[in-house]
Write a protein that holds these residues in place. Structure first.
Motif, PDB file in Angstrom:
ATOM      1  N   LEU A   1      15.860 -32.415  13.885  1.00 31.93           N
ATOM      2  CA  LEU A   1      15.525 -31.820  14.640  1.00 31.93           C
ATOM      3  C   LEU A   1      15.485 -30.002  13.898  1.00 31.93           C
TER       4      LEU A   1
ATOM      5  N   ARG B   1      11.954 -29.361  13.576  1.00 33.79           N
ATOM      6  CA  ARG B   1      11.064 -29.323  14.625  1.00 33.79           C
ATOM      7  C   ARG B   1      11.630 -27.688  15.504  1.00 33.79           C
ATOM      8  N   CYS B   2      12.523 -26.496  15.312  1.00 35.09           N
ATOM      9  CA  CYS B   2      12.920 -25.677  14.980  1.00 35.09           C
ATOM     10  C   CYS B   2      12.042 -25.164  13.995  1.00 35.09           C
TER      11      CYS B   2
ATOM     12  N   ALA C   1      15.710 -28.870  21.276  1.00 32.92           N
ATOM     13  CA  ALA C   1      16.081 -29.160  19.526  1.00 32.92           C
ATOM     14  C   ALA C   1      17.202 -27.789  19.110  1.00 32.92           C
TER      15      ALA C   1
ATOM     16  N   VAL D   1      11.288 -36.507  18.614  1.00 31.14           N
ATOM     17  CA  VAL D   1      11.892 -34.978  18.447  1.00 31.14           C
ATOM     18  C   VAL D   1      10.605 -34.442  18.351  1.00 31.14           C
TER      19      VAL D   1
END
Length: 79
Positions: free
Chosen positions: A48, A51-52, A17, A9
Protein backbone atom coordinates in the motif's frame (compact mmCIF):
# COMPACT_ATOMS: atom_id res chain seq x y z
CA UNK A 1 -8.65 -8.00 14.09
CA UNK A 2 -9.39 -8.22 10.40
CA UNK A 3 -7.78 -10.04 7.53
CA UNK A 4 -5.89 -7.93 5.01
CA UNK A 5 -8.05 -6.65 2.16
CA UNK A 6 -8.06 -8.95 -0.88
CA UNK A 7 -8.43 -6.10 -3.40
CA UNK A 8 -5.35 -5.99 -5.66
CA UNK A 9 -3.22 -3.04 -4.54
CA UNK A 10 -2.45 -1.99 -8.11
CA UNK A 11 -6.15 -1.24 -8.70
CA UNK A 12 -6.53 1.11 -5.72
CA UNK A 13 -6.82 4.87 -6.00
CA UNK A 14 -4.45 6.96 -3.92
CA UNK A 15 -7.18 7.71 -1.40
CA UNK A 16 -8.24 4.07 -1.06
CA UNK A 17 -4.63 2.91 -0.63
CA UNK A 18 -3.92 5.65 1.92
CA UNK A 19 -7.06 4.90 3.94
CA UNK A 20 -6.34 1.18 4.01
CA UNK A 21 -2.71 1.84 4.97
CA UNK A 22 -3.91 3.89 7.95
CA UNK A 23 -6.10 0.95 9.04
CA UNK A 24 -3.25 -1.55 8.58
CA UNK A 25 -0.86 0.56 10.66
CA UNK A 26 -3.46 0.97 13.41
CA UNK A 27 -4.04 -2.78 13.51
CA UNK A 28 -0.32 -3.51 13.61
CA UNK A 29 0.06 -1.06 16.49
CA UNK A 30 -2.68 -2.88 18.42
CA UNK A 31 -0.97 -6.21 17.90
CA UNK A 32 -2.16 -9.02 15.67
CA UNK A 33 -3.21 -12.33 17.20
CA UNK A 34 -0.60 -14.38 15.30
CA UNK A 35 2.78 -13.91 13.68
CA UNK A 36 1.31 -14.96 10.33
CA UNK A 37 -1.38 -12.28 10.58
CA UNK A 38 1.22 -9.66 11.52
CA UNK A 39 3.36 -10.63 8.53
CA UNK A 40 0.36 -10.49 6.18
CA UNK A 41 -0.52 -7.04 7.48
CA UNK A 42 3.07 -5.86 7.16
CA UNK A 43 3.32 -7.11 3.57
CA UNK A 44 0.01 -5.47 2.67
CA UNK A 45 1.17 -2.24 4.31
CA UNK A 46 4.39 -2.26 2.31
CA UNK A 47 2.45 -2.77 -0.92
CA UNK A 48 0.00 0.00 0.00
CA UNK A 49 2.83 2.41 0.82
CA UNK A 50 4.46 1.64 -2.53
CA UNK A 51 1.14 2.26 -4.30
CA UNK A 52 0.76 5.63 -2.57
CA UNK A 53 4.31 6.57 -3.55
CA UNK A 54 3.59 5.52 -7.13
CA UNK A 55 0.55 7.81 -7.24
CA UNK A 56 2.48 10.71 -5.70
CA UNK A 57 5.43 10.35 -8.07
CA UNK A 58 3.03 10.21 -11.01
CA UNK A 59 1.31 13.37 -9.84
CA UNK A 60 4.67 15.08 -9.38
CA UNK A 61 5.72 14.12 -12.92
CA UNK A 62 2.46 15.46 -14.33
CA UNK A 63 2.88 18.76 -12.47
CA UNK A 64 6.49 19.11 -13.56
CA UNK A 65 5.50 18.44 -17.16
CA UNK A 66 3.20 21.48 -17.08
CA UNK A 67 5.98 23.80 -15.93
CA UNK A 68 7.92 25.42 -18.81
CA UNK A 69 11.25 25.38 -16.92
CA UNK A 70 10.91 21.64 -16.24
CA UNK A 71 11.87 20.86 -19.85
CA UNK A 72 15.26 22.65 -19.75
CA UNK A 73 16.48 20.80 -16.62
CA UNK A 74 17.63 23.97 -14.86
CA UNK A 75 15.27 23.57 -11.89
CA UNK A 76 16.05 19.97 -10.90
CA UNK A 77 16.48 18.80 -7.33
CA UNK A 78 20.02 17.99 -6.32
CA UNK A 79 19.01 15.46 -3.65
Amino acid sequence: MTAPNATPVETLSFEAARDELVRVVAELEQGAPTLEHSLALWERGEALAARCEEWLLGAKRRLEATRPEASDGSDEDES
